[in-house]
Scaffold this active site. Structure first.
Site, mmCIF file in Angstrom:
data_model
loop_
_atom_site.group_PDB
_atom_site.id
_atom_site.type_symbol
_atom_site.label_atom_id
_atom_site.label_comp_id
_atom_site.label_asym_id
_atom_site.label_seq_id
_atom_site.Cartn_x
_atom_site.Cartn_y
_atom_site.Cartn_z
ATOM 1 N N ASP A 63 0.931 -1.249 0.095
ATOM 2 C CA ASP A 63 -0.234 -0.025 -0.082
ATOM 3 C C ASP A 63 0.835 1.105 -0.027
ATOM 4 O O ASP A 63 2.031 1.389 0.474
ATOM 5 C CB ASP A 63 -0.898 -0.075 1.278
ATOM 6 C CG ASP A 63 -2.017 0.966 1.128
ATOM 7 O OD1 ASP A 63 -2.267 1.391 -0.027
ATOM 8 O OD2 ASP A 63 -2.734 1.090 2.109
ATOM 9 N N ARG A 99 -0.146 9.223 -9.843
ATOM 10 C CA ARG A 99 -0.187 7.986 -8.960
ATOM 11 C C ARG A 99 0.420 6.635 -9.814
ATOM 12 O O ARG A 99 0.962 5.718 -9.237
ATOM 13 C CB ARG A 99 -1.544 7.647 -8.939
ATOM 14 C CG ARG A 99 -2.186 8.418 -8.014
ATOM 15 C CD ARG A 99 -3.862 8.328 -8.016
ATOM 16 N NE ARG A 99 -4.136 6.868 -7.513
ATOM 17 C CZ ARG A 99 -3.750 6.652 -6.219
ATOM 18 N NH1 ARG A 99 -3.520 7.321 -5.230
ATOM 19 N NH2 ARG A 99 -4.071 5.300 -5.845
ATOM 20 N N HIS A 136 2.838 2.973 -8.917
ATOM 21 C CA HIS A 136 2.582 1.692 -9.269
ATOM 22 C C HIS A 136 3.875 0.965 -9.793
ATOM 23 O O HIS A 136 4.327 -0.468 -9.640
ATOM 24 C CB HIS A 136 1.309 1.530 -9.989
ATOM 25 C CG HIS A 136 0.295 1.678 -9.265
ATOM 26 N ND1 HIS A 136 -0.159 1.535 -7.999
ATOM 27 C CD2 HIS A 136 -1.044 2.723 -9.661
ATOM 28 C CE1 HIS A 136 -1.179 2.039 -7.357
ATOM 29 N NE2 HIS A 136 -1.751 2.599 -8.808
ATOM 30 N N SER A 176 -7.006 -5.770 -6.016
ATOM 31 C CA SER A 176 -8.309 -6.200 -5.254
ATOM 32 C C SER A 176 -9.776 -6.077 -5.950
ATOM 33 O O SER A 176 -9.771 -5.523 -7.019
ATOM 34 C CB SER A 176 -8.603 -5.569 -3.661
ATOM 35 O OG SER A 176 -8.950 -4.240 -4.085
ATOM 36 N N ARG A 219 -11.224 2.213 -9.075
ATOM 37 C CA ARG A 219 -10.251 3.315 -9.280
ATOM 38 C C ARG A 219 -10.662 3.930 -10.779
ATOM 39 O O ARG A 219 -11.324 3.064 -11.760
ATOM 40 C CB ARG A 219 -8.964 2.970 -9.394
ATOM 41 C CG ARG A 219 -8.787 2.357 -8.083
ATOM 42 C CD ARG A 219 -7.339 2.150 -7.698
ATOM 43 N NE ARG A 219 -7.237 1.798 -6.263
ATOM 44 C CZ ARG A 219 -6.183 1.941 -5.647
ATOM 45 N NH1 ARG A 219 -5.016 2.314 -6.108
ATOM 46 N NH2 ARG A 219 -6.123 1.790 -4.170
ATOM 47 N N LEU A 224 11.236 -20.514 -4.062
ATOM 48 C CA LEU A 224 10.283 -19.543 -3.462
ATOM 49 C C LEU A 224 8.930 -19.751 -4.373
ATOM 50 O O LEU A 224 8.956 -19.393 -5.261
ATOM 51 C CB LEU A 224 10.719 -18.293 -3.326
ATOM 52 C CG LEU A 224 9.696 -17.038 -2.877
ATOM 53 C CD1 LEU A 224 9.475 -17.010 -1.480
ATOM 54 C CD2 LEU A 224 10.031 -15.823 -3.355
HETATM 55 C C1 FPP Z 1 -2.252 0.203 -3.118
HETATM 56 O O1 FPP Z 1 -1.575 1.208 -3.132
HETATM 57 C C2 FPP Z 1 -1.609 -0.736 -4.392
HETATM 58 C C3 FPP Z 1 -2.265 -1.324 -5.352
HETATM 59 C C4 FPP Z 1 -3.709 -1.144 -5.615
HETATM 60 C C5 FPP Z 1 -1.589 -1.773 -6.404
HETATM 61 C C6 FPP Z 1 -0.459 -2.684 -5.718
HETATM 62 C C7 FPP Z 1 0.170 -3.009 -7.104
HETATM 63 C C8 FPP Z 1 1.784 -3.155 -7.335
HETATM 64 C C9 FPP Z 1 2.586 -2.520 -6.224
HETATM 65 C C10 FPP Z 1 2.632 -3.545 -8.629
HETATM 66 C C11 FPP Z 1 1.979 -5.056 -8.729
HETATM 67 C C12 FPP Z 1 3.146 -5.604 -9.744
HETATM 68 C C13 FPP Z 1 2.943 -6.819 -10.207
HETATM 69 C C14 FPP Z 1 3.747 -7.401 -11.192
HETATM 70 C C15 FPP Z 1 1.272 -7.412 -10.263
HETATM 71 P P1 FPP Z 1 -2.293 2.845 -3.484
HETATM 72 O O2 FPP Z 1 -1.951 3.254 -4.958
HETATM 73 O O3 FPP Z 1 -3.667 2.355 -3.206
HETATM 74 O O4 FPP Z 1 -1.749 3.815 -2.533
HETATM 75 P P2 FPP Z 1 -2.451 4.979 -1.888
HETATM 76 O O5 FPP Z 1 -3.223 4.417 -0.733
HETATM 77 O O6 FPP Z 1 -1.250 5.829 -1.433
HETATM 78 O O7 FPP Z 1 -3.191 5.678 -3.000
#
Ligand code: FPP
Length: 255
Positions: free
Chosen positions: A35, A48, A52, A80, A86, A146
């Site tokens: 997160d 944003r 990611h 999720s 979003r 792993l």
């Molecule tokens: C939450 O942070 C994060 C997500 C919803 C996406 C997580 C995905 C990745 C880290 C990349 C995944 C990589 C692969 C290879 C599948 P947020 O953006 O909601 O954070 P915020 O609360 O600060 O807005």
């Protein structure tokens, strides 16, 4: 070799004292709620999605760190069932990340004998998301290192509800009796089937909640929350989390 590596990693605890990781008490399964990508990017005045993008790099760092520590299973909450709410552009960007991950980061993980798995409802994932992941799953199927599971379009309540439906159906078909429904047999119909329950849950960004992630499986997991944002996550944070895990006494409801 592995024990030597772990012993050589020193960690500072909250009092600033050095503490060593015990090689005999490494969590077998770590689950991660990644997160803070958006907030991380905002802090730098960036969109944003750059958060990611950098979050994807942190996935690789975390995987290597977990592997080096001797963790056997790492499960990452990548998208999720609620994340579809979003903005379209952000969803599209997130959906393109798996392909990029497979193209740019997977080789090294394959060399490390990592096995890739997927958890979640695949039925509505776009082909450009699913196909590269399925290829990665096929290509790493026989790897024995792993196990890296991406929870993609995953939501625990749906998972449990679907599990209940499967159980009811099995009872109706006569393949199991009602008395045979136990926590163990129920666990087998969940999407996490084949994974042990997580020993440790890590959540970044300072939020203190589970957000519909592995609610059944986390029943007795140790929880570790950190204020850092996911794109900042490094090997040192993984060591810090495991060091804290090793300070916990797990009683599973006993004394
Ligand atoms: C939450 O942070 C994060 C997500 C919803 C996406 C997580 C995905 C990745 C880290 C990349 C995944 C990589 C692969 C290879 C599948 P947020 O953006 O909601 O954070 P915020 O609360 O600060 O807005």
């Amino acid at each position: 070799m592995f024990k030597r590596v772990v012993r050589s990693w020193l960690d500072k605890d909250e009092q600033g004292q050095s503490s060593e990781l015990s090689p005999d008490n490494i969590p077998q399964h770590i689950a991660v709620i990644m997160d803070g990508n958006g907030r991380w990017a905002k802090n730098f005045g960036m969109p944003r999605v750059i958060g990611h993008q950098n979050g994807m790099k942190a996935v690789k760092r975390a995987t290597i760190a977990a592997d080096e520590l001797g963790v056997k299973y790492l499960t990452m909450y990548a998208f999720s069932t609620e994340n579809w709410k979003r903005p379209k552009d952000e969803v599209e960007f997130l959906m393109k990340l798996p392909a990029e991950f497979v193209a740019t980061e997977l080789d090294e993980l394959v060399e490390r004998n990592v096995q890739v798995r997927l958890m979640g409802d695949k039925s509505i994932l776009p082909a450009y998301t699913l196909e590269p992941l399925e290829k990665a799953i096929r290509d790493t199927k026989h790897n024995t290192g792993l196990v890296l599971t991406f929870a993609l379009n995953y939501g625990s309540r749906i998972e449990i509800t679907e599990g209940v439906k499967k159980m009811v159906q099995a009872v109706q078909e006569g393949s199991i009796s009602v008395d045979e429904i136990t926590p163990d047999t129920f666990g087998e119909v969940l999407q996490s089937s084949g994974l042990p329950d997580p020993d440790l849950l890590i959540r970044t960004s300072g939020e203190l909640r589970l957000s519909n992630f592995m609610l059944w499986q986390l029943a007795y997991s140790e929880l570790w929350f950190t204020p850092i944002y996911w794109p900042e996550f490094s090997k040192e944070h993984m060591i810090e989390a495991v060091a804290e895990y090793q300070r916990r006494i797990r009683r599973y409801g006993g004394l």
